[in-house]
Design an enzyme around this catalytic site. Structure first.
Site, PDB file in Angstrom:
ATOM      1  N   ASP A  87      46.703  37.350  26.477  1.00 20.90           N
ATOM      2  CA  ASP A  87      47.584  38.275  25.421  1.00 20.90           C
ATOM      3  C   ASP A  87      47.645  39.617  25.816  1.00 20.90           C
ATOM      4  OD1 ASP A  87      46.812  40.008  23.070  1.00 20.90           O
ATOM      5  OD2 ASP A  87      45.308  38.751  22.171  1.00 20.90           O
TER       6      ASP A  87
ATOM      7  N   ASN B 251      37.474  34.222  36.743  1.00 23.08           N
ATOM      8  CA  ASN B 251      37.003  34.028  35.197  1.00 23.08           C
ATOM      9  C   ASN B 251      37.291  32.960  34.890  1.00 23.08           C
ATOM     10  OD1 ASN B 251      34.729  35.239  32.841  1.00 23.08           O
ATOM     11  ND2 ASN B 251      36.783  35.811  32.245  1.00 23.08           N
TER      12      ASN B 251
ATOM     13  N   TYR C 179      33.825  21.011  29.612  1.00 22.69           N
ATOM     14  CA  TYR C 179      33.606  22.052  30.653  1.00 22.69           C
ATOM     15  C   TYR C 179      32.079  21.929  31.665  1.00 22.69           C
ATOM     16  CZ  TYR C 179      32.383  27.006  29.979  1.00 22.69           C
ATOM     17  OH  TYR C 179      31.667  28.163  30.205  1.00 22.69           O
TER      18      TYR C 179
END
Length: 244
Positions: free
Chosen positions: A38, A85, A150
């Protein structure tokens, strides 16, 4: 400031743990290269860092796209610190996990740090110094319904930490993992909701969510020379959830 003269790349830096880590690295003197999807949030982060007296630039990248990842590595150049990250957080029972979301999570959570490290670690090794910190999760070591994809990707990342330490640490590059517990990030709150996040937080010994800044403190510690004798380790920052 102990990171003066160092350059740090932080992926997934436009919010949550990544944003807090970028701000703290800059506050400790590092020149920060922040990456995310973004540009608007990236610009806000750079403004916040520079207004606080730090140095930062933003490079947009979609780490599920290998070409975008390679452009990020080229645009970043040499770094002293790499914080892997960025991650996707799919939540679904195994029997309901769709293939597209599975593949995207593997690309973001495993393939991206793998090839970003492969691109940037050799220059660290050639200089004889560097620190790589991978961000995992307590779910990599405990079974949590709905987090099969995950948790598996993050367990793979912890395994890569040990392999990369074996490969790069003899040349002076330390590689470690931070495994957070439930943390109040936009991703967690959007996916789990306030009640779901509170329920998971209640299983920890401290009975609360972490703030992103608390996790960033641990990541930044591993990036500094204060952790100069630590490599190949996974440091739990989960309020004791995996300890007992």
């Amino acid at each position: 400031m102990e990171l003066t003269g160092k350059t740090a790349l932080v992926t997934g830096a436009t919010g949550g743990i990544g944003g807090a880590t970028a701000r703290q690295l800059a506050a400790n003197g590092a020149q920060v290269v922040a990456s995310g999807r973004d540009p608007g949030r990236g610009a806000q982060l750079v403004t916040a860092i520079t207004e606080a007296g730090g140095r930062a630039r933003f490079i947009p990248a979609d780490l599920t796209d290998i070409d975008s990842l390679r452009r990020l590595a080229d645009a970043t150049g040499d770094v002293d610190i790499l914080i892997n990250n960025a991650a996707l957080f799919p939540v679904a029972p195994t029997t309901a996990q769709d293939v597209a979301a599975f593949d995207q999570a593997v690309a973001a959570n495993v393939r991206a740090p793998y090839f970003l490290t492969a691109a940037l670690a050799p220059a660290m090794a050639a200089r004889g110094t560097g620190s790589i910190v991978n961000v995992s999760t307590m779910a990599a070591r405990i079974g949590m319904p709905g987090l099969s994809t995950y948790s598996a990707t993050k367990a793979a990342l912890e395994s890569l930490t040990r392999t990369w330490a074996a490969e790069f640490s003899p040349a002076g590059v330390r590689v470690n993992t931070v495994a957070p517990g439930p943390t109040r990030t936009d991703m967690v709150m959007h996916t789990m909701g306030e009640d779901g996040a509170a329920q998971v937080a209640g299983t920890t010994l401290l009975r609360r969510l972490a703030s992103p800044e608390e996790i960033a403190d641990v990541i930044v510690f591993l990036a500094t020379d204060r952790a100069s004798y630590i490599t190949g380790a996974t440091l739990s920052a989960d309020a004791g959830r995996t300890a007992v």
